[in-house]
Design a protein around this motif. Structure first.
Motif, PDB file in Angstrom:
ATOM      1  N   ASP A  52      -2.949  36.907  16.401  1.00 54.06           N
ATOM      2  CA  ASP A  52      -1.986  37.135  15.325  1.00 54.06           C
ATOM      3  C   ASP A  52      -1.428  38.558  15.273  1.00 54.06           C
ATOM      4  OD1 ASP A  52      -2.167  34.496  14.250  1.00 54.06           O
ATOM      5  OD2 ASP A  52      -4.058  35.052  13.275  1.00 54.06           O
ATOM      6  N   THR A  53      -2.199  39.536  15.725  1.00 52.25           N
ATOM      7  CA  THR A  53      -1.787  40.933  15.555  1.00 52.25           C
ATOM      8  C   THR A  53      -1.672  41.634  16.908  1.00 52.25           C
ATOM      9  OG1 THR A  53      -4.041  41.814  15.425  1.00 52.25           O
ATOM     10  CG2 THR A  53      -3.035  41.023  13.347  1.00 52.25           C
ATOM     11  N   ASP A  54      -0.978  42.766  16.905  1.00 51.47           N
ATOM     12  CA  ASP A  54      -0.880  43.577  18.118  1.00 51.47           C
ATOM     13  C   ASP A  54      -2.255  44.032  18.588  1.00 51.47           C
ATOM     14  OD1 ASP A  54       1.854  43.309  18.106  1.00 51.47           O
ATOM     15  OD2 ASP A  54       2.278  45.401  17.573  1.00 51.47           O
ATOM     16  N   VAL A  55      -3.144  44.347  17.661  1.00 50.45           N
ATOM     17  CA  VAL A  55      -4.495  44.774  18.020  1.00 50.45           C
ATOM     18  C   VAL A  55      -5.215  43.654  18.774  1.00 50.45           C
ATOM     19  CG1 VAL A  55      -6.768  45.431  17.105  1.00 50.45           C
ATOM     20  CG2 VAL A  55      -4.683  46.450  16.143  1.00 50.45           C
ATOM     21  N   GLU A  56      -5.112  42.436  18.282  1.00 47.89           N
ATOM     22  CA  GLU A  56      -5.753  41.306  18.957  1.00 47.89           C
ATOM     23  C   GLU A  56      -5.154  41.094  20.352  1.00 47.89           C
ATOM     24  OE1 GLU A  56      -5.037  38.179  16.137  1.00 47.89           O
ATOM     25  OE2 GLU A  56      -6.979  38.463  15.172  1.00 47.89           O
ATOM     26  N   VAL A  57      -3.838  41.223  20.463  1.00 43.05           N
ATOM     27  CA  VAL A  57      -3.161  41.043  21.747  1.00 43.05           C
ATOM     28  C   VAL A  57      -3.598  42.133  22.729  1.00 43.05           C
ATOM     29  CG1 VAL A  57      -0.926  41.088  22.920  1.00 43.05           C
ATOM     30  CG2 VAL A  57      -1.182  39.817  20.790  1.00 43.05           C
ATOM     31  N   ALA A  58      -3.595  43.375  22.289  1.00 46.36           N
ATOM     32  CA  ALA A  58      -3.976  44.488  23.155  1.00 46.36           C
ATOM     33  C   ALA A  58      -5.412  44.330  23.642  1.00 46.36           C
ATOM     34  CB  ALA A  58      -3.808  45.810  22.407  1.00 46.36           C
ATOM     35  N   GLU A  59      -6.301  43.986  22.755  1.00 45.97           N
ATOM     36  CA  GLU A  59      -7.703  43.804  23.132  1.00 45.97           C
ATOM     37  C   GLU A  59      -7.869  42.632  24.095  1.00 45.97           C
ATOM     38  OE1 GLU A  59     -11.569  44.323  20.571  1.00 45.97           O
ATOM     39  OE2 GLU A  59     -10.769  42.287  20.273  1.00 45.97           O
ATOM     40  N   TYR A  60      -7.105  41.583  23.897  1.00 44.48           N
ATOM     41  CA  TYR A  60      -7.163  40.407  24.775  1.00 44.48           C
ATOM     42  C   TYR A  60      -6.685  40.760  26.185  1.00 44.48           C
ATOM     43  CZ  TYR A  60      -6.969  35.391  25.858  1.00 44.48           C
ATOM     44  OH  TYR A  60      -7.180  34.146  26.403  1.00 44.48           O
ATOM     45  N   TYR A  61      -5.593  41.503  26.286  1.00 45.19           N
ATOM     46  CA  TYR A  61      -5.052  41.890  27.585  1.00 45.19           C
ATOM     47  C   TYR A  61      -5.975  42.853  28.333  1.00 45.19           C
ATOM     48  CZ  TYR A  61      -0.391  39.806  27.601  1.00 45.19           C
ATOM     49  OH  TYR A  61       0.663  38.919  27.654  1.00 45.19           O
ATOM     50  N   MET A  62      -6.617  43.768  27.601  1.00 50.29           N
ATOM     51  CA  MET A  62      -7.434  44.799  28.241  1.00 50.29           C
ATOM     52  C   MET A  62      -8.911  44.422  28.347  1.00 50.29           C
ATOM     53  SD  MET A  62      -5.919  48.357  26.692  1.00 50.29           S
ATOM     54  CE  MET A  62      -6.577  49.385  28.006  1.00 50.29           C
ATOM     55  N   GLY A  63      -9.351  43.535  27.502  1.00 50.15           N
ATOM     56  CA  GLY A  63     -10.779  43.247  27.408  1.00 50.15           C
ATOM     57  C   GLY A  63     -11.395  44.146  26.342  1.00 50.15           C
ATOM     58  N   GLU A  64     -12.402  43.640  25.669  1.00 53.44           N
ATOM     59  CA  GLU A  64     -12.987  44.325  24.516  1.00 53.44           C
ATOM     60  C   GLU A  64     -13.522  45.719  24.857  1.00 53.44           C
ATOM     61  OE1 GLU A  64     -16.645  43.365  21.513  1.00 53.44           O
ATOM     62  OE2 GLU A  64     -15.413  41.673  22.160  1.00 53.44           O
ATOM     63  N   ASP A  65     -14.303  45.842  25.919  1.00 53.87           N
ATOM     64  CA  ASP A  65     -14.915  47.132  26.267  1.00 53.87           C
ATOM     65  C   ASP A  65     -13.870  48.175  26.649  1.00 53.87           C
ATOM     66  OD1 ASP A  65     -17.423  46.064  25.793  1.00 53.87           O
ATOM     67  OD2 ASP A  65     -17.823  45.652  27.907  1.00 53.87           O
ATOM     68  N   GLN A  66     -12.939  47.785  27.517  1.00 56.86           N
ATOM     69  CA  GLN A  66     -11.927  48.734  27.953  1.00 56.86           C
ATOM     70  C   GLN A  66     -11.019  49.135  26.789  1.00 56.86           C
ATOM     71  OE1 GLN A  66      -8.694  49.377  31.490  1.00 56.86           O
ATOM     72  NE2 GLN A  66      -8.998  47.302  30.817  1.00 56.86           N
ATOM     73  N   TYR A  67     -10.700  48.174  25.910  1.00 59.01           N
ATOM     74  CA  TYR A  67      -9.843  48.494  24.771  1.00 59.01           C
ATOM     75  C   TYR A  67     -10.524  49.512  23.854  1.00 59.01           C
ATOM     76  CZ  TYR A  67      -6.726  48.076  20.781  1.00 59.01           C
ATOM     77  OH  TYR A  67      -5.861  48.358  19.754  1.00 59.01           O
ATOM     78  N   ALA A  68     -11.824  49.367  23.652  1.00 62.94           N
ATOM     79  CA  ALA A  68     -12.567  50.328  22.830  1.00 62.94           C
ATOM     80  C   ALA A  68     -12.488  51.730  23.448  1.00 62.94           C
ATOM     81  CB  ALA A  68     -14.019  49.890  22.679  1.00 62.94           C
ATOM     82  N   LYS A  69     -12.624  51.833  24.760  1.00 64.63           N
ATOM     83  CA  LYS A  69     -12.513  53.124  25.443  1.00 64.63           C
ATOM     84  C   LYS A  69     -11.087  53.670  25.349  1.00 64.63           C
ATOM     85  CE  LYS A  69     -16.226  52.056  28.623  1.00 64.63           C
ATOM     86  NZ  LYS A  69     -16.585  51.639  29.978  1.00 64.63           N
ATOM     87  N   PHE A  70     -10.115  52.766  25.429  1.00 66.43           N
ATOM     88  CA  PHE A  70      -8.713  53.156  25.299  1.00 66.43           C
ATOM     89  C   PHE A  70      -8.468  53.776  23.923  1.00 66.43           C
ATOM     90  CE2 PHE A  70      -4.240  51.939  24.309  1.00 66.43           C
ATOM     91  CZ  PHE A  70      -3.603  52.642  25.318  1.00 66.43           C
ATOM     92  N   LEU A  71      -9.011  53.167  22.880  1.00 61.52           N
ATOM     93  CA  LEU A  71      -8.872  53.716  21.530  1.00 61.52           C
ATOM     94  C   LEU A  71      -9.544  55.073  21.417  1.00 61.52           C
ATOM     95  CD1 LEU A  71      -9.472  50.542  19.312  1.00 61.52           C
ATOM     96  CD2 LEU A  71      -7.285  51.609  19.918  1.00 61.52           C
ATOM     97  N   GLU A  72     -10.714  55.213  22.018  1.00 59.93           N
ATOM     98  CA  GLU A  72     -11.428  56.493  22.001  1.00 59.93           C
ATOM     99  C   GLU A  72     -10.615  57.588  22.683  1.00 59.93           C
ATOM    100  OE1 GLU A  72     -15.300  55.949  23.750  1.00 59.93           O
ATOM    101  OE2 GLU A  72     -15.862  54.443  22.246  1.00 59.93           O
ATOM    102  N   ALA A  73      -9.821  57.202  23.686  1.00 61.43           N
ATOM    103  CA  ALA A  73      -8.977  58.165  24.405  1.00 61.43           C
ATOM    104  C   ALA A  73      -7.699  58.495  23.630  1.00 61.43           C
ATOM    105  CB  ALA A  73      -8.625  57.616  25.788  1.00 61.43           C
TER     106      ALA A  73
END
Length: 113
Positions: A52-73
């Motif tokens: 439903d949201t951009d956050v869900e889409v971004a996490e889905y495309y990148m995978g949960e672990d990588q998306y978390a690291k992306f946010l940290e960066a």
């Protein structure tokens, strides 16, 4: 009538990008990987319908672990959406030019003229 050789196309994509079903983008001097929406598995594509949201889409495309690291960066969901859009635009342009993966150097020279 000519036949489209999907094996050759996927092999070209893998050679050009390192993977037949992902693409990369750079943010904060790091390489990040997203699922390629064109060549992704059908089941993966079906999962997009539940988002439903951009956050869900971004996490889905990148995978949960990588998306978390992306946010940290310092990344944001909108940056991932922008990368996906840029990638899709480039793929459409490459396909319009008759190239399934990348431009040849001769076409680059032609564009500079």
């Amino acid at each position: 009538m000519s036949t489209i050789d999907m094996d050759a196309i996927l092999a070209q994509r893998k050679e050009a990008t390192g993977s037949a079903d992902t693409f990369t983008f750079t943010f904060k001097a790091q390489q990040w990987t997203c699922k390629d929406p064109i060549t992704a598995e059908d089941e993966w594509k079906d999962g997009l319908l539940d988002l439903d949201t951009d956050v869900e889409v971004a996490e889905y495309y990148m995978g949960e672990d990588q998306y978390a690291k992306f946010l940290e960066a310092g990344g944001r969901a909108g940056y991932v959406i922008l990368a996906i859009n840029q990638y899709m635009q480039k793929m459409r342009q490459d396909n319009e030019d008759g190239r399934p993966t990348r431009r040849s150097t001769s076409s680059a020279r032609r564009r500079k003229r």
